[in-house]
Design an enzyme around this catalytic site. Sequence first.
Site, PDB file in Angstrom:
ATOM      1  N   ALA A  97      -1.093  48.475  42.345  1.00 46.27           N
ATOM      2  CA  ALA A  97      -2.379  47.772  42.412  1.00 46.27           C
ATOM      3  C   ALA A  97      -2.197  46.327  42.857  1.00 46.27           C
ATOM      4  O   ALA A  97      -2.726  45.389  42.257  1.00 46.27           O
ATOM      5  CB  ALA A  97      -3.076  47.838  41.060  1.00 46.27           C
ATOM      6  N   HIS A 103       8.208  47.928  34.059  1.00 46.86           N
ATOM      7  CA  HIS A 103       7.613  49.240  33.728  1.00 46.86           C
ATOM      8  C   HIS A 103       8.417  50.390  34.360  1.00 46.86           C
ATOM      9  O   HIS A 103       8.002  50.995  35.343  1.00 46.86           O
ATOM     10  CB  HIS A 103       6.123  49.331  34.036  1.00 46.86           C
ATOM     11  CG  HIS A 103       5.648  48.737  35.332  1.00 46.86           C
ATOM     12  ND1 HIS A 103       6.172  49.077  36.572  1.00 46.86           N
ATOM     13  CD2 HIS A 103       4.664  47.836  35.580  1.00 46.86           C
ATOM     14  CE1 HIS A 103       5.528  48.424  37.512  1.00 46.86           C
ATOM     15  NE2 HIS A 103       4.616  47.661  36.937  1.00 46.86           N
ATOM     16  N   ASN A 129       7.511  53.663  36.661  1.00 41.22           N
ATOM     17  CA  ASN A 129       6.301  53.400  37.442  1.00 41.22           C
ATOM     18  C   ASN A 129       6.603  52.458  38.608  1.00 41.22           C
ATOM     19  O   ASN A 129       7.332  51.476  38.448  1.00 41.22           O
ATOM     20  CB  ASN A 129       5.208  52.793  36.558  1.00 41.22           C
ATOM     21  CG  ASN A 129       4.799  53.734  35.437  1.00 41.22           C
ATOM     22  OD1 ASN A 129       4.983  53.438  34.267  1.00 41.22           O
ATOM     23  ND2 ASN A 129       4.256  54.883  35.793  1.00 41.22           N
ATOM     24  N   ARG A 176      20.399  63.896  43.979  1.00 40.09           N
ATOM     25  CA  ARG A 176      21.290  63.430  45.048  1.00 40.09           C
ATOM     26  C   ARG A 176      21.097  61.943  45.356  1.00 40.09           C
ATOM     27  O   ARG A 176      22.030  61.283  45.813  1.00 40.09           O
ATOM     28  CB  ARG A 176      21.057  64.240  46.327  1.00 40.09           C
ATOM     29  CG  ARG A 176      21.540  65.685  46.240  1.00 40.09           C
ATOM     30  CD  ARG A 176      21.631  66.318  47.622  1.00 40.09           C
ATOM     31  NE  ARG A 176      22.045  67.714  47.498  1.00 40.09           N
ATOM     32  CZ  ARG A 176      21.209  68.749  47.436  1.00 40.09           C
ATOM     33  NH1 ARG A 176      19.894  68.531  47.482  1.00 40.09           N
ATOM     34  NH2 ARG A 176      21.654  69.973  47.321  1.00 40.09           N
ATOM     35  N   GLY A 183       0.228  56.896  27.040  1.00 37.94           N
ATOM     36  CA  GLY A 183      -0.090  58.291  27.270  1.00 37.94           C
ATOM     37  C   GLY A 183      -0.586  58.578  28.673  1.00 37.94           C
ATOM     38  O   GLY A 183      -0.887  59.728  28.995  1.00 37.94           O
ATOM     39  N   HIS A 224       0.709  56.326  31.651  1.00 42.45           N
ATOM     40  CA  HIS A 224       1.771  55.911  32.563  1.00 42.45           C
ATOM     41  C   HIS A 224       3.031  56.763  32.457  1.00 42.45           C
ATOM     42  O   HIS A 224       3.792  56.868  33.416  1.00 42.45           O
ATOM     43  CB  HIS A 224       2.132  54.439  32.319  1.00 42.45           C
ATOM     44  CG  HIS A 224       1.165  53.468  32.905  1.00 42.45           C
ATOM     45  ND1 HIS A 224      -0.038  53.183  32.313  1.00 42.45           N
ATOM     46  CD2 HIS A 224       1.225  52.728  34.042  1.00 42.45           C
ATOM     47  CE1 HIS A 224      -0.680  52.297  33.061  1.00 42.45           C
ATOM     48  NE2 HIS A 224       0.058  52.008  34.113  1.00 42.45           N
ATOM     49  N   ASP A 269       1.127  45.796  30.021  1.00 43.62           N
ATOM     50  CA  ASP A 269       0.695  45.681  31.420  1.00 43.62           C
ATOM     51  C   ASP A 269      -0.833  45.694  31.468  1.00 43.62           C
ATOM     52  O   ASP A 269      -1.452  46.235  32.392  1.00 43.62           O
ATOM     53  CB  ASP A 269       1.280  46.809  32.280  1.00 43.62           C
ATOM     54  CG  ASP A 269       1.127  46.550  33.785  1.00 43.62           C
ATOM     55  OD1 ASP A 269       0.858  45.398  34.167  1.00 43.62           O
ATOM     56  OD2 ASP A 269       1.245  47.512  34.568  1.00 43.62           O
ATOM     57  N   GLY A 310      -2.639  48.790  36.228  1.00 43.06           N
ATOM     58  CA  GLY A 310      -2.381  48.247  34.907  1.00 43.06           C
ATOM     59  C   GLY A 310      -2.903  49.198  33.845  1.00 43.06           C
ATOM     60  O   GLY A 310      -3.102  50.393  34.081  1.00 43.06           O
TER      61      GLY A 310
END
Length: 375
Positions: free
Chosen positions: A128, A204, A207, A215, A237, A239, A262, A298
């Site tokens: 974002a 984070h 994310n 690999r 719950g 991210h 965040d 966020g």
Amino acid sequence: MLTGANVVLPTGTVEGGQVAVAGGRITGTPPADAQLIDVSGHWLVPGFVDIHNHGGGGASFSGTAEDILTALRTHRAHGTTTLVASTVTDEMDLLVRQAGLLSELAEQGDIAGIHFEGPFISPCRKGAHSEALLRHPDPAEVRKLIDAARGKATMVTLAAELPGGIDSVRLLAEHGVIAAIGHTDASYEQTVEAIDAGATVATHLFNAMPALNHRAPGPIAALLEDERVTVELINDGVHLHPAALELAFRHAGADRVAFITDAMDAAGAGDGRYLLGPLEVEVSEGVARLAEGGSIAGSTLTLDRAFQRAVTVDRLPVEDAVRALSATPARLLGLSDRIGSLEPGKDADLVLLDADFALKGVMRQGEWVVAPQLP
């Protein structure tokens, strides 16, 4: 004197314990005229420490002084007694101006420092952030932000694989500013190079970075395996899948995990339309996404909810949740002599929780932010 609680100490939990407060600090010996408050059946934990937070209560840390204070009050009421204010990608002159404003509040002790998330991030993993405003991490530009913060720059998130990235990591480390790897498209090898250059935080984790691949393990493996790195996790719950959170805790341990929010403006304010920097965000059922494109923008998380979820849904030991919410981020900020645990001599930053881990009181530096809500 708070008596009768389950008190979470660095050495473990004491049932039916007591915590005495005098002069804004925790004291080993209660004053003779101490007011006794019976909090039996409750939990007493250290105040929460959030190192990555963009706003709340309908206001942003990229806004005016009043906006900043509104966001601060919102998160303090949810147990965050120490907070690093995060900016979002914008024009450099606006970031420089905001750094000056935030540094004044840091000097007053309202915030613990400034975190610059962007503009030195990868367009491939921008999340974002406005792609039009992104730029390479030129050390001279990074230095401009550090100087504007007047000694209050705490952390800069950057994509170290971009031109100037490794040199900027070294610059930050030399100036005592945390270099955080995030919004990155780096390979495993490039991430290892950045850590060796001085990067110590994963912004984070999971994310806005390449997924773990057998690999091409990418940044996640490098950040998890290195004991010099603290990994941020957003435990809302949305991210993270619970298995990803468990993987991080199993591999890094609670001493290397920092729960963050965040959070953006909608934290504590409800659904609706908001701005994150120059971008419009739609919040629906507590989930923030860009109005155009739908990327997660966020969170609307507060740390009391992150704590409750950690112990009731993720089934983490309470002591591990306390470390991830208080002790570990306090140590990362270099403030563990003052905050992050319930010990005599430290600031009286306390959170009171009921048997279901719902917030029932918040004290910051010996003053009640949320007075005890007792039966």
